[in-house]
Scaffold this active site. Structure first.
Site, PDB file in Angstrom:
ATOM      1  N   HIS A  94      26.820  -3.710  29.081  1.00 41.37           N
ATOM      2  CA  HIS A  94      26.001  -2.416  29.182  1.00 41.37           C
ATOM      3  C   HIS A  94      24.985  -2.666  28.094  1.00 41.37           C
ATOM      4  O   HIS A  94      25.112  -3.434  27.046  1.00 41.37           O
ATOM      5  CB  HIS A  94      26.994  -1.297  28.468  1.00 41.37           C
ATOM      6  CG  HIS A  94      26.139  -0.175  27.702  1.00 41.37           C
ATOM      7  ND1 HIS A  94      26.046  -0.170  26.465  1.00 41.37           N
ATOM      8  CD2 HIS A  94      25.806   0.779  28.300  1.00 41.37           C
ATOM      9  CE1 HIS A  94      25.424   0.961  26.257  1.00 41.37           C
ATOM     10  NE2 HIS A  94      25.307   1.493  26.988  1.00 41.37           N
ATOM     11  N   HIS A 114      41.347   7.172  19.870  1.00 38.48           N
ATOM     12  CA  HIS A 114      42.748   7.777  20.468  1.00 38.48           C
ATOM     13  C   HIS A 114      43.434   6.552  20.814  1.00 38.48           C
ATOM     14  O   HIS A 114      44.631   6.901  20.819  1.00 38.48           O
ATOM     15  CB  HIS A 114      42.382   8.717  21.618  1.00 38.48           C
ATOM     16  CG  HIS A 114      41.956   7.989  22.953  1.00 38.48           C
ATOM     17  ND1 HIS A 114      40.631   7.396  22.968  1.00 38.48           N
ATOM     18  CD2 HIS A 114      42.352   7.583  24.074  1.00 38.48           C
ATOM     19  CE1 HIS A 114      40.437   6.772  24.195  1.00 38.48           C
ATOM     20  NE2 HIS A 114      41.410   6.954  25.029  1.00 38.48           N
ATOM     21  N   GLY A 149      21.586  19.107  30.758  1.00 39.10           N
ATOM     22  CA  GLY A 149      21.404  19.297  32.321  1.00 39.10           C
ATOM     23  C   GLY A 149      20.845  18.178  33.140  1.00 39.10           C
ATOM     24  O   GLY A 149      20.020  18.226  34.044  1.00 39.10           O
ATOM     25  N   HIS A 190      26.516 -13.007  20.882  1.00 44.98           N
ATOM     26  CA  HIS A 190      26.122 -12.855  19.230  1.00 44.98           C
ATOM     27  C   HIS A 190      24.954 -13.591  18.958  1.00 44.98           C
ATOM     28  O   HIS A 190      24.126 -13.212  18.096  1.00 44.98           O
ATOM     29  CB  HIS A 190      27.055 -12.720  18.542  1.00 44.98           C
ATOM     30  CG  HIS A 190      28.392 -11.656  18.405  1.00 44.98           C
ATOM     31  ND1 HIS A 190      28.058 -10.385  17.874  1.00 44.98           N
ATOM     32  CD2 HIS A 190      29.199 -11.327  19.636  1.00 44.98           C
ATOM     33  CE1 HIS A 190      28.857  -9.645  18.316  1.00 44.98           C
ATOM     34  NE2 HIS A 190      29.642 -10.206  19.165  1.00 44.98           N
TER      35      HIS A 190
END
Length: 313
Positions: free
Chosen positions: A111, A183, A266, A153
């Protein structure tokens, strides 16, 4: 795709559009078969973008490279949590976001995002607007390799070190903290760089750093893809890949501020959710066999560490 660039945004916009072109061309060359389709879109409340998606490639099962430049009259809640003084301001934001889901489980998910944000002066005020940059890149392996993590890295450090000695360590720490599934008490991957609300040294210096991060992403990732895309794999590895993709989905839908900002402001839903993988698996309370390659991911690679210190070379 209608916004009119103001101030320094014309240069940022031109760079981001060129960066999208370069990343798409590089991924197509690495895949060797699939091509990106492009959807241009307009946002009813102001702005738009162009979303490019690749599917069913020989190397990349799904990849998305999206450019957006949007604006609005009032900042959404996701953008004012850390800056409540900006609530109610007019704003514009632009960026390029990349998410790549490879076919081979030995090639990691990756990503990258670089973005620019500007909040206009408060209505009726003679003051100046506020602007900042953000972004970074991170790596999410299913099967970890020390060589890949250390090389990743090194590329991250080399991208930002010309702009300040302590930036790599700071941005790495930010990345480890941000890409964390609270979580589950689990890191999403082996990290990289993450920065936000960055305007140190003024517009020119911050923009130069952001360009360096965006430009460093593709060479660093392609080096890993080239090493791993020919690795043999079977059903076991694919099932584990699908299971780990589930963690990626959980992070993006529960914790990712960019996803929340896009939906709250939106934005175009298809473009915002292009980051999700094509095939995912959830299994109740599944645990890898101790000592297995699958267990090694959690035991060794999802633990924050100094990859440059531990694996030099």
């Amino acid at each position: 795709m209608q916004p009119t660039p103001v101030d320094g945004t014309a240069a940022v916009r031109a760079h981001l559009l060129a960066l999208q072109d370069a990343i798409c061309a590089g991924l197509e060359a690495e895949d060797g078969s699939a091509r990106f389709r492009e959807d241009g879109w307009d946002r009813p409340d102001g702005g738009g973008g162009r979303t490019r998606a690749l599917a069913g490639g020989a190397v990349f099962e799904k990849a998305g490279v999206a450019f957006s430049h949007v604006r609005g009259d009032r900042l959404p809640a996701s953008a004012t949590g850390h800056r409540p003084n900006l609530a109610g301001r007019a704003w514009e934001a632009m960026g390029v976001s990349v998410v790549i889901h490879p076919l081979n489980p030995y090639v990691p998910i990756s990503h990258m995002n670089v973005r620019y944000f500007r909040a206009q002066p408060e209505a009726g005020s003679a003051g100046e607007g506020v602007s900042w940059f953000g972004g970074g890149f991170d790596l999410t392996p299913c099967y970890g390799f020390n060589e890949d993590a250390a090389g990743w890295h090194r590329a991250a450090r080399n991208a930002v070190s010309p702009f300040g000695e302590g930036l790599y360590g700071r941005f790495k720490k930010n990345c480890d903290a941000y890409f964390f599934l609270r979580h589950r008490g689990e890191a999403r991957g082996v990290g990289g760089l993450f920065f936000d609300d960055f305007n140190e040294g003024g517009f020119d210096a911050s923009f130069a750093l952001t360009r360096a991060v965006g430009d460093a992403f593709l060479p660093a990732y392609r080096a890993i893809v080239a090493r791993r895309k020919g690795t043999p794999y079977g059903e076991r590895q694919r099932r584990f890949q699908e299971y780990r993709r589930g963690r990626y989905v959980e992070f993006n839908l529960v914790w990712d501020r960019g996803t929340l900002f896009g939906l709250q402001s939106g934005g175009r839903t298809e473009s915002i959710l292009m980051s999700l993988p094509p095939v995912v698996r959830w299994e109740y309370d599944w645990k890898p066999e101790p000592g297995s390659p699958e267990a090694r991911l959690s035991d060794e690679f999802l633990q924050p560490k100094d990859w440059l210190e531990e694996f030099v070379g």
